[in-house]
Design a protein around this motif. Structure first.
Motif, PDB file in Angstrom:
ATOM      1  N   CYS A   1       0.896  -1.094  -0.135  1.00 48.81           N
ATOM      2  CA  CYS A   1      -0.024   0.091  -0.134  1.00 48.81           C
ATOM      3  C   CYS A   1       0.729   1.196   0.043  1.00 48.81           C
ATOM      4  CB  CYS A   1      -1.112  -0.100   1.338  1.00 48.81           C
ATOM      5  SG  CYS A   1       0.104   0.098   2.823  1.00 48.81           S
ATOM      6  N   MET A   2       2.204   1.080   0.271  1.00 46.86           N
ATOM      7  CA  MET A   2       3.094   2.314   0.240  1.00 46.86           C
ATOM      8  C   MET A   2       4.050   2.198  -0.612  1.00 46.86           C
ATOM      9  SD  MET A   2       3.589   2.724   4.408  1.00 46.86           S
ATOM     10  CE  MET A   2       2.262   2.697   5.643  1.00 46.86           C
ATOM     11  N   SER A   3       3.869   1.442  -1.631  1.00 46.53           N
ATOM     12  CA  SER A   3       4.953   1.165  -2.659  1.00 46.53           C
ATOM     13  C   SER A   3       5.351   2.379  -3.415  1.00 46.53           C
ATOM     14  CB  SER A   3       4.484   0.023  -3.703  1.00 46.53           C
ATOM     15  OG  SER A   3       3.431   0.332  -4.274  1.00 46.53           O
ATOM     16  N   ASP A   4       4.357   3.260  -3.706  1.00 45.31           N
ATOM     17  CA  ASP A   4       4.657   4.465  -4.436  1.00 45.31           C
ATOM     18  C   ASP A   4       4.787   5.633  -3.504  1.00 45.31           C
ATOM     19  OD1 ASP A   4       4.742   6.867  -5.871  1.00 45.31           O
ATOM     20  OD2 ASP A   4       2.854   5.876  -7.095  1.00 45.31           O
ATOM     21  N   VAL A   6       5.786   8.781  -3.511  1.00 43.89           N
ATOM     22  CA  VAL A   6       5.526  10.208  -3.722  1.00 43.89           C
ATOM     23  C   VAL A   6       3.897  10.273  -3.706  1.00 43.89           C
ATOM     24  CG1 VAL A   6       5.243  11.762  -5.699  1.00 43.89           C
ATOM     25  CG2 VAL A   6       7.235  10.518  -5.256  1.00 43.89           C
ATOM     26  N   THR A   7       3.329   9.346  -4.251  1.00 39.01           N
ATOM     27  CA  THR A   7       1.558   9.102  -4.042  1.00 39.01           C
ATOM     28  C   THR A   7       1.119   9.019  -2.664  1.00 39.01           C
ATOM     29  OG1 THR A   7       1.535   8.146  -6.313  1.00 39.01           O
ATOM     30  CG2 THR A   7      -0.315   7.846  -4.934  1.00 39.01           C
ATOM     31  N   TRP A   8       1.992   8.118  -2.068  1.00 37.41           N
ATOM     32  CA  TRP A   8       1.835   8.059  -0.701  1.00 37.41           C
ATOM     33  C   TRP A   8       1.306   9.425   0.182  1.00 37.41           C
ATOM     34  CZ3 TRP A   8      -1.009   4.408   2.403  1.00 37.41           C
ATOM     35  CH2 TRP A   8      -0.639   4.637   3.731  1.00 37.41           C
ATOM     36  N   TYR A   9       2.764   9.880   0.233  1.00 38.15           N
ATOM     37  CA  TYR A   9       2.751  11.192   0.955  1.00 38.15           C
ATOM     38  C   TYR A   9       2.163  12.365   0.233  1.00 38.15           C
ATOM     39  CZ  TYR A   9       6.298   8.644   3.782  1.00 38.15           C
ATOM     40  OH  TYR A   9       6.646   7.813   4.751  1.00 38.15           O
ATOM     41  N   HIS A  13      -0.592  14.865   2.399  1.00 37.92           N
ATOM     42  CA  HIS A  13      -0.381  16.363   2.320  1.00 37.92           C
ATOM     43  C   HIS A  13      -1.640  17.031   1.704  1.00 37.92           C
ATOM     44  CE1 HIS A  13       1.481  20.417   1.387  1.00 37.92           C
ATOM     45  NE2 HIS A  13       1.090  20.238   0.450  1.00 37.92           N
ATOM     46  N   ASP A  14      -2.180  16.604   0.433  1.00 38.79           N
ATOM     47  CA  ASP A  14      -3.400  16.922  -0.008  1.00 38.79           C
ATOM     48  C   ASP A  14      -4.675  16.930   0.858  1.00 38.79           C
ATOM     49  OD1 ASP A  14      -4.667  17.960  -2.722  1.00 38.79           O
ATOM     50  OD2 ASP A  14      -6.024  16.114  -2.329  1.00 38.79           O
ATOM     51  N   TYR A  15      -4.859  15.726   1.777  1.00 36.53           N
ATOM     52  CA  TYR A  15      -5.789  15.905   2.763  1.00 36.53           C
ATOM     53  C   TYR A  15      -5.760  17.039   3.601  1.00 36.53           C
ATOM     54  CZ  TYR A  15      -8.452  14.098   6.619  1.00 36.53           C
ATOM     55  OH  TYR A  15      -9.492  14.080   7.615  1.00 36.53           O
ATOM     56  N   TRP A  16      -4.620  17.171   4.221  1.00 35.45           N
ATOM     57  CA  TRP A  16      -4.425  18.263   5.239  1.00 35.45           C
ATOM     58  C   TRP A  16      -4.420  19.637   4.470  1.00 35.45           C
ATOM     59  CZ3 TRP A  16      -5.535  17.679  10.033  1.00 35.45           C
ATOM     60  CH2 TRP A  16      -5.424  16.513  10.759  1.00 35.45           C
ATOM     61  N   SER A  17      -4.057  19.810   3.378  1.00 28.74           N
ATOM     62  CA  SER A  17      -4.048  21.310   2.749  1.00 28.74           C
ATOM     63  C   SER A  17      -5.585  21.527   2.526  1.00 28.74           C
ATOM     64  CB  SER A  17      -3.460  21.048   1.447  1.00 28.74           C
ATOM     65  OG  SER A  17      -4.235  20.436   0.403  1.00 28.74           O
ATOM     66  N   LEU A 171      -5.524   0.694   7.616  1.00 26.70           N
ATOM     67  CA  LEU A 171      -5.332   1.498   6.593  1.00 26.70           C
ATOM     68  C   LEU A 171      -6.480   2.514   6.250  1.00 26.70           C
ATOM     69  CD1 LEU A 171      -3.582   2.534   4.289  1.00 26.70           C
ATOM     70  CD2 LEU A 171      -4.635   0.620   2.953  1.00 26.70           C
ATOM     71  N   ASP A 172      -6.235   3.753   6.443  1.00 27.45           N
ATOM     72  CA  ASP A 172      -7.495   4.777   5.803  1.00 27.45           C
ATOM     73  C   ASP A 172      -6.963   5.240   4.573  1.00 27.45           C
ATOM     74  OD1 ASP A 172      -9.245   6.739   5.155  1.00 27.45           O
ATOM     75  OD2 ASP A 172      -9.094   7.351   7.366  1.00 27.45           O
ATOM     76  N   ALA A 173      -7.499   4.856   3.530  1.00 20.63           N
ATOM     77  CA  ALA A 173      -7.247   5.388   2.059  1.00 20.63           C
ATOM     78  C   ALA A 173      -7.510   6.748   1.747  1.00 20.63           C
ATOM     79  CB  ALA A 173      -7.970   4.228   1.354  1.00 20.63           C
ATOM     80  N   ASP A 174      -8.412   7.276   2.685  1.00 16.97           N
ATOM     81  CA  ASP A 174      -8.852   8.532   2.268  1.00 16.97           C
ATOM     82  C   ASP A 174      -7.465   9.667   2.424  1.00 16.97           C
ATOM     83  OD1 ASP A 174     -11.298   8.070   1.489  1.00 16.97           O
ATOM     84  OD2 ASP A 174     -12.074   8.476   3.698  1.00 16.97           O
ATOM     85  N   ASP A 175      -6.774   9.451   3.666  1.00 16.96           N
ATOM     86  CA  ASP A 175      -5.534  10.293   3.915  1.00 16.96           C
ATOM     87  C   ASP A 175      -4.400   9.576   3.906  1.00 16.96           C
ATOM     88  OD1 ASP A 175      -5.876   8.880   6.170  1.00 16.96           O
ATOM     89  OD2 ASP A 175      -5.794  10.579   7.461  1.00 16.96           O
ATOM     90  N   SER A 176      -4.245   8.531   3.455  1.00 13.90           N
ATOM     91  CA  SER A 176      -3.060   7.696   3.268  1.00 13.90           C
ATOM     92  C   SER A 176      -2.352   7.477   4.732  1.00 13.90           C
ATOM     93  CB  SER A 176      -1.893   8.383   2.340  1.00 13.90           C
ATOM     94  OG  SER A 176      -2.308   7.924   0.942  1.00 13.90           O
TER      95      SER A 176
END
Length: 218
Positions: A1-4, A6-9, A13-17, A171-176
């Motif tokens: 689930c954390m293989s990518d 850049v996408t994971w983080y 970041h997008d969630y918190w922004s 795991l919460d897919a909404d906010d990684s």
């Protein structure tokens, strides 16, 4: 689930922004819990001060947001606090939230993800990490803890306060984010070469929420 990576983080970041720069925003709609949260945290830090010879010059607030913990906890104990958060918008709101007098004791702000943060060695009396380790992969978590261990002053502590599951990870897919069990966290601490000095549970939170636990490490 954390293989990518850049996408994971990027997702977290997008969630918190998009989260409002308010106490309610920082606490995911549970702003009413801030008093119980801060009081319990103060009791935990007081225990470290009383038993561990804790210095009180400088603390680092990780996942600081608008400065809820900086204002309500850390600046009551430490002379100066540095703030670290992945969202510049929240850091920019800190002065208005805290007021000029308190904000003057914030000696630095870093807009950076924990996974990329490089602290200076022999710097902090406390590194406070609350509700943010869930966004780190195991690899980055272990690596970060090793860096923070080197950043501590003599007799300093890393304090982690976060949600824990009863078993396994969720795991919460909404906010990684990934919430780990107590056993999983302790294994990570061991791999990072840290000693667990003190631990306790947060009290007074609603039963429908995860249990929240404190860990003092060095």
């Amino acid at each position: 689930c954390m293989s990518d990576r850049v996408t994971w983080y990027g997702k977290s970041h997008d969630y918190w922004s998009h989260v409002p720069s308010t106490v309610d925003g920082m606490l995911g709609g549970y702003g009413s819990l801030t008093h119980a949260d801060l009081c319990s945290s103060a009791q935990f830090l007081a225990k470290l001060c009383n038993t561990g010879g804790l210095g009180t010059e400088l603390a680092l607030d990780c996942g600081a947001g608008i400065g809820r913990v900086t204002q309500g906890l850390l600046l009551n104990i430490f002379d100066r606090v540095e703030m670290l958060d992945t969202c510049q918008e929240h850091l920019d709101s800190a002065c208005d939230y805290m007021g000029n007098e308190l904000f003057a004791r914030v000696s630095a702000q870093y807009c950076c993800g924990l996974e990329d943060f490089q602290p200076s060695p022999d710097t902090y009396h406390v590194v406070w990490i609350q509700w943010v380790i869930i966004y780190l992969s195991d690899y980055d978590f272990i690596d970060l803890l090793a860096r923070f261990k080197a950043s501590l002053k003599k007799d300093g502590y890393i304090v982690i306060k976060d949600n824990v599951t009863k078993a396994g990870c969720e795991l919460d897919a909404d906010d990684s984010s990934v919430t780990r069990s107590d056993n999983q966290l302790k294994l990570i601490f061991k791999k990072a070469g840290l000693e667990l000095v003190e631990e306790s549970f947060q009290k007074g939170f609603p039963r429908e929420l995860y249990k929240v636990k404190y860990y003092a490490l060095r």
